[in-house]
Design a protein around this motif. Structure first.
Motif, mmCIF file in Angstrom:
data_model
loop_
_atom_site.group_PDB
_atom_site.id
_atom_site.type_symbol
_atom_site.label_atom_id
_atom_site.label_comp_id
_atom_site.label_asym_id
_atom_site.label_seq_id
_atom_site.Cartn_x
_atom_site.Cartn_y
_atom_site.Cartn_z
ATOM 1 N N GLY A 173 0.779 -1.227 0.000
ATOM 2 C CA GLY A 173 0.000 0.000 0.000
ATOM 3 C C GLY A 173 0.810 1.276 0.000
ATOM 4 N N GLU A 174 2.120 1.178 0.176
ATOM 5 C CA GLU A 174 2.936 2.387 0.247
ATOM 6 C C GLU A 174 3.180 2.995 -1.130
ATOM 7 O OE1 GLU A 174 5.558 2.232 4.272
ATOM 8 O OE2 GLU A 174 6.456 1.283 2.516
ATOM 9 N N SER A 175 3.588 4.254 -1.123
ATOM 10 C CA SER A 175 3.978 4.941 -2.355
ATOM 11 C C SER A 175 5.494 5.011 -2.424
ATOM 12 C CB SER A 175 3.377 6.343 -2.409
ATOM 13 O OG SER A 175 3.756 7.111 -1.279
ATOM 14 N N VAL A 176 6.033 4.685 -3.610
ATOM 15 C CA VAL A 176 7.477 4.648 -3.819
ATOM 16 C C VAL A 176 7.816 5.438 -5.070
ATOM 17 C CG1 VAL A 176 9.496 3.169 -4.170
ATOM 18 C CG2 VAL A 176 7.576 2.342 -2.786
ATOM 19 N N VAL A 177 8.800 6.328 -4.980
ATOM 20 C CA VAL A 177 9.286 7.059 -6.145
ATOM 21 C C VAL A 177 10.706 6.592 -6.433
ATOM 22 C CG1 VAL A 177 9.780 9.303 -7.172
ATOM 23 C CG2 VAL A 177 7.855 9.063 -5.589
ATOM 24 N N VAL A 178 10.941 6.124 -7.659
ATOM 25 C CA VAL A 178 12.248 5.616 -8.059
ATOM 26 C C VAL A 178 12.856 6.568 -9.078
ATOM 27 C CG1 VAL A 178 13.509 3.709 -9.123
ATOM 28 C CG2 VAL A 178 11.502 3.228 -7.697
ATOM 29 N N PHE A 179 14.025 7.090 -8.780
ATOM 30 C CA PHE A 179 14.734 7.987 -9.684
ATOM 31 C C PHE A 179 15.763 7.187 -10.473
ATOM 32 C CE2 PHE A 179 12.962 10.625 -6.425
ATOM 33 C CZ PHE A 179 12.603 11.797 -7.076
ATOM 34 N N GLY A 180 15.619 7.188 -11.808
ATOM 35 C CA GLY A 180 16.507 6.430 -12.676
ATOM 36 C C GLY A 180 15.790 5.240 -13.279
ATOM 37 N N ALA A 181 15.694 5.208 -14.608
ATOM 38 C CA ALA A 181 14.986 4.129 -15.304
ATOM 39 C C ALA A 181 15.952 3.226 -16.053
ATOM 40 C CB ALA A 181 13.939 4.708 -16.259
ATOM 41 N N GLY A 182 17.159 3.066 -15.507
ATOM 42 C CA GLY A 182 18.072 2.058 -16.022
ATOM 43 C C GLY A 182 17.666 0.697 -15.484
ATOM 44 N N PRO A 183 18.449 -0.342 -15.757
ATOM 45 C CA PRO A 183 18.079 -1.688 -15.306
ATOM 46 C C PRO A 183 17.808 -1.794 -13.807
ATOM 47 C CG PRO A 183 19.840 -1.825 -16.910
ATOM 48 C CD PRO A 183 19.657 -0.365 -16.630
ATOM 49 N N VAL A 184 18.674 -1.197 -12.977
ATOM 50 C CA VAL A 184 18.474 -1.315 -11.530
ATOM 51 C C VAL A 184 17.235 -0.540 -11.092
ATOM 52 C CG1 VAL A 184 19.426 -0.724 -9.271
ATOM 53 C CG2 VAL A 184 20.877 -1.812 -10.977
ATOM 54 N N GLY A 185 17.031 0.652 -11.614
ATOM 55 C CA GLY A 185 15.845 1.415 -11.257
ATOM 56 C C GLY A 185 14.567 0.698 -11.658
ATOM 57 N N ASN A 233 10.371 19.910 -9.106
ATOM 58 C CA ASN A 233 10.042 18.593 -9.654
ATOM 59 C C ASN A 233 9.379 17.717 -8.603
ATOM 60 O OD1 ASN A 233 10.792 18.797 -12.331
ATOM 61 N ND2 ASN A 233 12.871 18.063 -11.995
ATOM 62 N N ALA A 234 9.927 17.730 -7.386
ATOM 63 C CA ALA A 234 9.358 16.920 -6.313
ATOM 64 C C ALA A 234 7.915 17.332 -6.019
ATOM 65 C CB ALA A 234 10.212 17.047 -5.049
ATOM 66 N N GLY A 235 7.677 18.641 -5.974
ATOM 67 C CA GLY A 235 6.323 19.127 -5.720
ATOM 68 C C GLY A 235 5.352 18.697 -6.807
ATOM 69 N N GLN A 258 20.769 16.056 -8.857
ATOM 70 C CA GLN A 258 19.414 16.607 -8.825
ATOM 71 C C GLN A 258 18.386 15.548 -8.452
ATOM 72 O OE1 GLN A 258 18.932 18.678 -12.637
ATOM 73 N NE2 GLN A 258 19.217 20.605 -11.561
ATOM 74 N N SER A 259 18.622 14.306 -8.863
ATOM 75 C CA SER A 259 17.701 13.233 -8.485
ATOM 76 C C SER A 259 17.785 12.942 -6.988
ATOM 77 C CB SER A 259 18.023 11.964 -9.273
ATOM 78 O OG SER A 259 17.757 12.132 -10.638
ATOM 79 N N ILE A 260 18.980 12.954 -6.454
ATOM 80 C CA ILE A 260 19.161 12.744 -5.019
ATOM 81 C C ILE A 260 18.437 13.827 -4.235
ATOM 82 C CG2 ILE A 260 20.869 12.677 -3.161
ATOM 83 C CD1 ILE A 260 22.852 11.578 -5.324
ATOM 84 N N GLN A 261 18.601 15.058 -4.665
ATOM 85 C CA GLN A 261 17.922 16.169 -3.992
ATOM 86 C C GLN A 261 16.406 16.034 -4.084
ATOM 87 O OE1 GLN A 261 19.693 19.375 -6.163
ATOM 88 N NE2 GLN A 261 21.565 19.405 -4.927
ATOM 89 N N ALA A 262 15.915 15.747 -5.285
ATOM 90 C CA ALA A 262 14.473 15.595 -5.472
ATOM 91 C C ALA A 262 13.937 14.429 -4.649
ATOM 92 C CB ALA A 262 14.149 15.388 -6.950
ATOM 93 N N GLY A 263 14.744 13.385 -4.488
ATOM 94 C CA GLY A 263 14.325 12.233 -3.697
ATOM 95 C C GLY A 263 14.077 12.581 -2.249
ATOM 96 N N ILE A 264 14.849 13.496 -1.719
ATOM 97 C CA ILE A 264 14.624 13.963 -0.344
ATOM 98 C C ILE A 264 13.376 14.846 -0.281
ATOM 99 C CG2 ILE A 264 15.550 15.358 1.538
ATOM 100 C CD1 ILE A 264 16.954 12.647 1.214
#
Length: 356
Positions: A173-185, A233-235, A258-264
């Motif tokens: 039920g949780e919400s998850v945001v993943v930054f990066g759409a490479g294989p690991v992401g 972007n995060a907003g 920028q992805s790290i920052q947006a992730g926070i």
């Protein structure tokens, strides 16, 4: 403990941008728990390409010829006298790191943190892009009959995604945001869905990767070119995908500042951020946001006890489809072409067949 005779062709990094094929010695079973595997399939990881292009990753520097590759599956050809769980003919996924087994980290199951780890294709240790490779019995995970060797080679990056999501403690039920759409992401997104996450948003700047993510595991995708401001972007992500006070969990699989920052910024108060992607050694980090929201920040490195077996289980039960990630297949003799394709960012995952 019989060992086959003949050639052991291997794909060897000689120096930066220089690779060759060599006939290396076939590994000898020196321990009664050793297993010799004939490699069937090997996937190319970004770290393989990085060593090829730059000769180092952080403190790990290529100073002598090294066999590349660590995402492999294959068939058991010989076992030591004390091996009880595997027999010649069994198909296995290779967990390519051998820890010391005796330190505090190893004894607690976190052998990924062992300071004496011998990891395939990490200097000075040879990798598995060869005809034969040797591992201890307990680092060979048997594949069910209906799981292919191609799927078996993708267990390694899937285990990375499993470890990331276990670090994040993703719950139903949780919400998850993943930054990066490479294989690991992408695999982090797939594992989050398998763990029961209700919303999984994948963020990238590559339109084709986002299109793939939308059809693979994401419930929503977001193009980070929307704004050069990570907070903006995060907003927008929170607003567009109805995340309320913010996402429960954020995973960075890009390593981009920028992805790290947006992730926070995208997290709710009390949320969890996991850093999975490798980037520059130092980045500008929003520590005030971390402090006032009491964000839990974790790292994630490779995989620990149980991650590989769970990865195999997720594939076997049809909860994660790794086959969709395969966009290139090459014969062993064309290994350098496979590396070129990966370097150019074409497709998602490239596989190399083992030598005949």
């Amino acid at each position: 403990m019989s060992t086959p005779t003949g050639a052991n062709p291997s794909f060897v990094l000689q120096s930066i941008n220089s690779v060759t094929f060599e006939d290396r010695p076939i590994p000898v079973l020196t321990s009664p728990t050793d297993v010799l595997i004939k490699i069937g399939i090997t996937g190319i990881c970004g770290s393989d390409v990085h060593y090829w292009q730059h000769g180092r990753i952080g403190p790990f520097i290529v100073t002598s010829p090294m066999v590349l590759g660590h995402e492999s599956s294959g068939t058991v050809v010989s076992v030591g006298d004390s091996v009880t769980t595997l027999s010649p003919g069994d198909r296995v996924a290779l967990e390519p790191g051998i820890p010391c087994r005796s330190c505090t980290f190893c004894k607690s199951g976190y052998y990924n943190l062992c300071t004496s780890m011998r990891f395939a294709a990490t200097p000075p240790y040879d990798g598995s892009l060869a005809k034969y490779y040797k591992l201890p019995e307990d680092f060979c995970v048997k594949l069910p009959d209906h799981v292919s060797l191609e799927e078996g080679a993708l267990i390694e990056p899937l285990a990375v995604g499993v470890h990331v999501c276990r670090q994040a403690e993703v719950k139903p039920g949780e919400s998850v945001v993943v930054f990066g759409a490479g294989p690991v992401g992408l695999l982090c997104a797939a594992v989050a869905r398998a763990f029961g996450a209700g919303k999984v948003v994948v963020v990238d700047v590559n339109t084709s990767r986002l299109e793939f993510a939308a059809g693979y595991a994401a419930t929503g995708v977001f193009n980070a070119t929307y704004s050069s401001d990570p907070q903006e972007n995060a907003g927008k992500i929170v607003e567009e995908f109805g995340l309320g006070l913010g996402a429960d969990k954020a995973i960075d699989a890009s390593g981009a500042e920028q992805s790290i920052q947006a992730g926070i910024y995208v997290l709710r108060s009390g949320g969890t951020f996991v850093q999975a992607g490798m980037g520059r050694e130092g980045v500008k980090f929003p520590i005030v946001e971390v402090a006032v929201k009491e964000v839990c920040v974790k790292g994630s490195f490779r995989y620990k006890e149980g991650d590989y077996k769970l990865a195999v289980q997720l594939v076997a039960e049809g909860k994660v489809d790794v086959k969709k990630l395969v966009t290139g297949r090459f014969d062993f003799g064309d290994a350098e072409k496979a590396f070129e394709q990966t370097k150019e960012g074409k497709g998602i995952k490239v596989l190399i067949k083992g030598p005949e």
